[in-house]
Enzyme design. Sequence first.
Site, short mmCIF file in Angstrom:
data_model
loop_
_atom_site.label_atom_id
_atom_site.label_comp_id
_atom_site.label_asym_id
_atom_site.label_seq_id
_atom_site.Cartn_x
_atom_site.Cartn_y
_atom_site.Cartn_z
N ARG A 29 -4.36 6.96 -34.88
CA ARG A 29 -4.68 6.27 -36.15
C ARG A 29 -5.84 6.98 -36.87
O ARG A 29 -6.71 6.34 -37.47
CB ARG A 29 -5.05 4.81 -35.93
CG ARG A 29 -3.95 3.97 -35.37
CD ARG A 29 -2.76 3.88 -36.32
NE ARG A 29 -1.76 2.99 -35.74
CZ ARG A 29 -0.85 3.37 -34.84
NH1 ARG A 29 -0.77 4.65 -34.47
NH2 ARG A 29 0.01 2.52 -34.35
N SER A 72 -1.69 -4.36 -38.23
CA SER A 72 -2.73 -4.41 -37.19
C SER A 72 -4.10 -4.28 -37.84
O SER A 72 -4.36 -3.31 -38.54
CB SER A 72 -2.56 -3.25 -36.20
OG SER A 72 -1.27 -3.27 -35.68
N GLU A 95 -8.83 -1.00 -37.97
CA GLU A 95 -7.91 0.07 -38.38
C GLU A 95 -7.81 0.06 -39.91
O GLU A 95 -7.62 1.09 -40.55
CB GLU A 95 -6.53 -0.22 -37.76
CG GLU A 95 -5.46 0.77 -38.16
CD GLU A 95 -4.09 0.43 -37.57
OE1 GLU A 95 -4.00 0.14 -36.35
OE2 GLU A 95 -3.11 0.47 -38.33
C1 FAD Z 1 3.09 -5.67 -42.17
C2 FAD Z 1 2.42 -4.32 -41.92
C3 FAD Z 1 2.79 -3.58 -40.80
C4 FAD Z 1 2.18 -2.35 -40.56
N1 FAD Z 1 2.58 -1.62 -39.47
C5 FAD Z 1 2.03 -0.42 -39.21
C6 FAD Z 1 2.45 0.35 -38.07
O1 FAD Z 1 3.34 -0.04 -37.32
N2 FAD Z 1 1.86 1.54 -37.86
C7 FAD Z 1 0.88 2.03 -38.68
O2 FAD Z 1 0.38 3.12 -38.42
N3 FAD Z 1 0.47 1.33 -39.78
C8 FAD Z 1 1.01 0.12 -40.06
N4 FAD Z 1 0.60 -0.60 -41.15
C9 FAD Z 1 -0.46 -0.05 -42.02
C10 FAD Z 1 0.08 0.69 -43.27
O3 FAD Z 1 1.43 0.42 -43.47
C11 FAD Z 1 -0.12 2.19 -43.18
O4 FAD Z 1 -1.46 2.51 -42.91
C12 FAD Z 1 0.33 2.92 -44.46
O5 FAD Z 1 0.32 4.32 -44.24
C13 FAD Z 1 -0.56 2.59 -45.67
O6 FAD Z 1 0.05 3.14 -46.81
P1 FAD Z 1 -0.39 2.70 -48.28
O7 FAD Z 1 0.34 3.55 -49.23
O8 FAD Z 1 -0.19 1.24 -48.41
O9 FAD Z 1 -1.93 3.05 -48.25
P2 FAD Z 1 -3.12 2.30 -49.00
O10 FAD Z 1 -3.37 1.00 -48.31
O11 FAD Z 1 -2.85 2.26 -50.46
O12 FAD Z 1 -4.31 3.30 -48.70
C14 FAD Z 1 -4.80 3.45 -47.39
C15 FAD Z 1 -5.93 4.49 -47.41
O13 FAD Z 1 -5.40 5.77 -47.70
C16 FAD Z 1 -5.98 6.30 -48.91
N5 FAD Z 1 -4.85 6.95 -49.62
C17 FAD Z 1 -3.67 6.37 -49.96
N6 FAD Z 1 -2.87 7.28 -50.53
C18 FAD Z 1 -3.54 8.45 -50.56
C19 FAD Z 1 -3.24 9.77 -51.05
N7 FAD Z 1 -2.07 10.06 -51.62
N8 FAD Z 1 -4.21 10.72 -50.93
C20 FAD Z 1 -5.40 10.44 -50.36
N9 FAD Z 1 -5.74 9.22 -49.89
C21 FAD Z 1 -4.82 8.23 -49.98
C22 FAD Z 1 -6.54 5.10 -49.65
O14 FAD Z 1 -7.61 5.47 -50.50
C23 FAD Z 1 -6.98 4.22 -48.48
O15 FAD Z 1 -8.23 4.64 -47.98
C24 FAD Z 1 1.20 -1.84 -41.44
C25 FAD Z 1 0.83 -2.60 -42.57
C26 FAD Z 1 1.45 -3.82 -42.82
C27 FAD Z 1 1.07 -4.60 -44.04
#
Ligand code: FAD
Length: 369
Positions: A196, A270, A365
């Site tokens: 992570r 998580s 996380e």
């Molecule tokens: C129901 C649920 C289940 C989940 N299950 C998992 C799982 O099984 N495994 C897991 O690893 N994660 C899981 N997650 C967490 C999440 O899905 C991941 O971390 C995902 O990659 C976040 O993507 P996002 O586009 O929503 O990022 P955001 O929440 O929009 O951003 C997350 C971070 O990344 C940065 N960021 C986003 N995009 C960029 C970019 N293009 N360039 C630079 N920085 C950037 C943001 O500034 C922020 O700091 C889960 C979340 C939920 C709600």
Amino acid sequence: MVSTMLPKLQTFAKRRAGSKINMIHIQQHTSLQSFNAFGVDVEADYFARFQSEEELIALLSSPEVSVDLSSDYAHQKKILLLGAGSNILLTKHVEGIVLKNEIGGIDIVHQDDDYVYVKAGAGVAWHEFVLYCVEHHLGGVENLSLIPGTVGAAPIQNIGAYGVELKDSFYTLRALDVDTHEWLNFSNHDCQFGYRSSIFKTKLKNRVIITSVTFKLTKKHQLHLTYGAIKEHLTLKGIETPTIRDVSGAVIAIRQSKLPDPRKIGNAGSFFKNPVVSAEVVEHLTQTFPDLVSNKSGDGFKLAAGWLIEKAGWKGYREGQVGCYDKQALVLVNYGGASGAEIVALSQKIQQSVHDKFGILLEPEVNFV
Ligand SMILES: Cc1cc2nc3c(=O)[nH]c(=O)nc-3n(C[C@H](O)[C@H](O)[C@H](O)COP(=O)(O)OP(=O)(O)OC[C@H]3O[C@@H](n4cnc5c(N)ncnc54)[C@H](O)[C@@H]3O)c2cc1C
């Protein structure tokens, strides 16, 4: 201070030879409630979307951003890059500009006898990318089905599930340096992926904007079926020789049965990482807690944070509009109208109580903003 002389909505369009740039709107005082999976209602001073690298550059170098907004922003680098908002917890008003990445496109860029190299725009929904791979018989990401978020955010914390991590099929990514506006390419090694974690969550936190990711996907698949309930699910369905489509289907069904849908109950998956501890710690804890859940991970042992939280008595706990999900203790939820501060307060109580009981400090996380 940001100038109050700005109009409510800034609009501009720039065209350069060979580039396509749509009208770009910079909105002021925008609610972020529908842009974060926790559903926390805070405002950003400014908000804009971009759908191409050209639009991103235009936004960063527009007079509106670099002059009018800049004295504070460029200087203090108050840019919040947003994907789908599924891994952030907004704790306060966002001073500065939120840039929402909506760069699309999925293309096969190269292939050889064993692998297909697929490039996806950073704004593509992660699950849409997984479905594309499954549809095209490309293996490697099927265990990561239904993880919310965008392709561009996936490398940030090296998303993982059911025994597979993004790094296993990651090839390269392209990103813009926020300070120098230089384009950079990162190999798998450059990203310093860990559990992570990556260089984008540590040394380069908030320093680069990822615009595309290229994956190395298999033609001859190696399925990962041992983790979680995948095998059990396939057996129940009578599937003896599963395809990547079967594995993806199993993962989707398992996830839907135990994780809350953020469209119905605010959550970011998580909330804490699974702590990695030494063999001595496992041995010591097992004396008091013989049913302790631990798995070998690198030099240490990964403990199940959800198990620790559940044993500390938090599963199903609710306090006002925040709580600990009743089917999975690792997930904190917003039942509606909770503030980021309330969610942080509950997370701190859980941290303290797990520490008191097991002597282990849980690390979030989720990214606090
Ligand atoms: C129901 C649920 C289940 C989940 N299950 C998992 C799982 O099984 N495994 C897991 O690893 N994660 C899981 N997650 C967490 C999440 O899905 C991941 O971390 C995902 O990659 C976040 O993507 P996002 O586009 O929503 O990022 P955001 O929440 O929009 O951003 C997350 C971070 O990344 C940065 N960021 C986003 N995009 C960029 C970019 N293009 N360039 C630079 N920085 C950037 C943001 O500034 C922020 O700091 C889960 C979340 C939920 C709600």
